[in-house]
Enzyme design. Sequence first.
Site, PDB file in Angstrom:
ATOM      1  CB  CYS A 115      53.327  89.397  54.727  1.00 38.75           C
ATOM      2  SG  CYS A 115      51.718  88.621  54.877  1.00 38.75           S
ATOM      3  CG  HIS A 252      56.116  87.693  57.908  1.00 36.15           C
ATOM      4  ND1 HIS A 252      55.118  88.366  58.571  1.00 36.15           N
ATOM      5  CD2 HIS A 252      55.507  86.932  56.956  1.00 36.15           C
ATOM      6  CE1 HIS A 252      53.952  88.028  58.044  1.00 36.15           C
ATOM      7  NE2 HIS A 252      54.167  87.168  57.073  1.00 36.15           N
ATOM      8  CG  ASN A 282      50.866  85.975  58.356  1.00 38.86           C
ATOM      9  OD1 ASN A 282      51.131  87.161  58.526  1.00 38.86           O
ATOM     10  ND2 ASN A 282      51.121  85.350  57.225  1.00 38.86           N
TER      11      ASN A 282
HETATM   12  O1  UT7 Z   1      52.648  85.820  55.071  1.00 44.81           O
HETATM   13  C1  UT7 Z   1      52.521  85.465  53.734  1.00 44.81           C
HETATM   14  C2  UT7 Z   1      53.227  84.243  53.483  1.00 44.81           C
HETATM   15  N1  UT7 Z   1      52.391  83.096  53.763  1.00 44.81           N
HETATM   16  C3  UT7 Z   1      52.977  82.021  54.183  1.00 44.81           C
HETATM   17  O2  UT7 Z   1      54.150  82.054  54.430  1.00 44.81           O
HETATM   18  C4  UT7 Z   1      52.202  80.715  54.247  1.00 44.81           C
HETATM   19  C5  UT7 Z   1      53.064  79.636  53.654  1.00 44.81           C
HETATM   20  N2  UT7 Z   1      52.454  78.325  53.685  1.00 44.81           N
HETATM   21  C6  UT7 Z   1      52.246  77.617  54.803  1.00 44.81           C
HETATM   22  O3  UT7 Z   1      52.469  78.093  55.888  1.00 44.81           O
HETATM   23  C7  UT7 Z   1      51.777  76.191  54.680  1.00 44.81           C
HETATM   24  O4  UT7 Z   1      51.910  75.765  53.333  1.00 44.81           O
HETATM   25  C8  UT7 Z   1      50.319  75.979  55.136  1.00 44.81           C
HETATM   26  C9  UT7 Z   1      50.232  76.101  56.660  1.00 44.81           C
HETATM   27  C10 UT7 Z   1      49.409  76.993  54.478  1.00 44.81           C
HETATM   28  C11 UT7 Z   1      49.834  74.562  54.778  1.00 44.81           C
HETATM   29  O5  UT7 Z   1      50.711  73.602  55.300  1.00 44.81           O
HETATM   30  P1  UT7 Z   1      51.240  72.406  54.387  1.00 44.81           P
HETATM   31  O6  UT7 Z   1      52.039  71.528  55.254  1.00 44.81           O
HETATM   32  O7  UT7 Z   1      51.905  73.032  53.190  1.00 44.81           O
HETATM   33  O8  UT7 Z   1      49.908  71.660  54.021  1.00 44.81           O
HETATM   34  P2  UT7 Z   1      49.252  71.431  52.587  1.00 44.81           P
HETATM   35  O9  UT7 Z   1      48.747  72.692  52.013  1.00 44.81           O
HETATM   36  O10 UT7 Z   1      50.191  70.593  51.782  1.00 44.81           O
HETATM   37  O11 UT7 Z   1      48.005  70.542  52.996  1.00 44.81           O
HETATM   38  C12 UT7 Z   1      48.136  69.228  53.569  1.00 44.81           C
HETATM   39  C13 UT7 Z   1      46.758  68.676  53.823  1.00 44.81           C
HETATM   40  C14 UT7 Z   1      45.825  68.797  52.630  1.00 44.81           C
HETATM   41  O12 UT7 Z   1      45.021  67.641  52.559  1.00 44.81           O
HETATM   42  P3  UT7 Z   1      45.378  66.469  51.520  1.00 44.81           P
HETATM   43  O13 UT7 Z   1      45.317  67.126  50.167  1.00 44.81           O
HETATM   44  O14 UT7 Z   1      46.751  66.013  51.886  1.00 44.81           O
HETATM   45  O15 UT7 Z   1      44.298  65.480  51.777  1.00 44.81           O
HETATM   46  C15 UT7 Z   1      44.950  69.976  52.990  1.00 44.81           C
HETATM   47  O16 UT7 Z   1      43.660  69.910  52.384  1.00 44.81           O
HETATM   48  O17 UT7 Z   1      46.123  69.385  54.896  1.00 44.81           O
HETATM   49  C16 UT7 Z   1      44.821  69.816  54.483  1.00 44.81           C
HETATM   50  N3  UT7 Z   1      44.499  71.070  55.159  1.00 44.81           N
HETATM   51  C17 UT7 Z   1      43.967  71.109  56.399  1.00 44.81           C
HETATM   52  N4  UT7 Z   1      43.576  70.144  57.249  1.00 44.81           N
HETATM   53  C18 UT7 Z   1      43.083  70.531  58.443  1.00 44.81           C
HETATM   54  C19 UT7 Z   1      44.726  72.336  54.730  1.00 44.81           C
HETATM   55  N5  UT7 Z   1      44.320  73.207  55.663  1.00 44.81           N
HETATM   56  C20 UT7 Z   1      43.852  72.477  56.707  1.00 44.81           C
HETATM   57  C21 UT7 Z   1      43.311  72.825  57.959  1.00 44.81           C
HETATM   58  N6  UT7 Z   1      42.939  71.819  58.797  1.00 44.81           N
HETATM   59  N7  UT7 Z   1      43.169  74.090  58.372  1.00 44.81           N
END
Ligand code: UT7
Length: 325
Positions: A115, A252, A282
């Site tokens: 990225c 980005h 992204n």
């Molecule tokens: O370009 C390279 C760099 N990449 C990035 O910058 C990505 C950086 N990370 C992020 O943007 C965020 O961390 C994410 C969008 C990937 C995730 O958001 P988050 O607020 O950090 O959520 P999380 O991973 O803490 O997940 C929260 C909950 C989890 O469930 P539990 O464990 O709380 O029950 C996940 O299983 O959301 C769940 N979850 C989803 N639910 C519905 C994860 N993905 C999804 C989904 N739909 N697609």
Amino acid sequence: MSVIRAEVTGVGAYLPKQVLTNADLAKKLDTSDDWIRERTGIRERRIAADGEYTSDLAIAAAQDALRNSGLNASAIDLIVLATATPDETFPATATTVQARLGITRGAAFDIQAVCSGFIYALATADNFIKAGQAKNVLVIGAETFSRILDWNDRTTAVLFGDGAGALILSAAQGQGTAADRGVLSTHIFSDGRQHDLLYVDGGPSKTKTTGFLRMEGREVFRHAVTNLSDAIETAMRSNGVTATDIDWFVPHQANQRILDATARKVGVHPARVISTVAIHANTSAASVPLALDCAVKDGRIKRDQLLVLEAMGGGFTWGSALVRW
Ligand code: UT7
């Protein structure tokens, strides 16, 4: 003091026709439009058609940038293409672009910094120009991340899209001050200890397959805000400017929450942030030039304005650039 600067003389972009909405994804995965919008700001992304390759996207963006610059392809003496999704393991996709643009001189190569690839490519092009080794450089970020996503993994499949963006940089004389037009400075960093937080679980040497993207999203998020704000502050400090001097912040496009948190941390007003994450998702190395193209063509970014660009990705790699348009 007279110096050589790499001025931006053209910008271009290309997006595949097929739009994949959050609602489309919710039909196949345990996810929802609400979750994706709230956690990322993404509404939709583009997906390359069968048989449409990274080189096709890159060529379309390059042709657009050439048209925009008024330069003929024969004036290009270097192509630097940032991609983590090349057409083939080798040769470099940049050489396919070179051939299809009808360029028969100079050099073309790919850069792999995921990225952050576009910032790395911009840094490379800027240094070739400053060293007097190239006059007109085509810098491209092009990706087909749809091909390396595990479409059964809701934690990653909803985040990425395909696309390409391109800039043309041309050598010009500057005074060596922040009032010059062009690339004022670039700053690139990496920390290979963070491999396991964002990687692809395949490759020609390890598995003889392409593999799929794997990410510990929450951890990447945490590092992203810290690394990106540090890189932006380095860029501003190196040029003796402050956040109030910045006309446009072109980050980005990974997650709207990362954009907001980073802008807040470095003191850039939200109205100065260029955001395309809602409609592009992204697109890895393509995201910064796609955002630039959008904001130049809709009239927001104007000649002589000061821009800070940044990106962060697998490796980890990250970086920033200060550019006067
Ligand atoms: O370009 C390279 C760099 N990449 C990035 O910058 C990505 C950086 N990370 C992020 O943007 C965020 O961390 C994410 C969008 C990937 C995730 O958001 P988050 O607020 O950090 O959520 P999380 O991973 O803490 O997940 C929260 C909950 C989890 O469930 P539990 O464990 O709380 O029950 C996940 O299983 O959301 C769940 N979850 C989803 N639910 C519905 C994860 N993905 C999804 C989904 N739909 N697609």
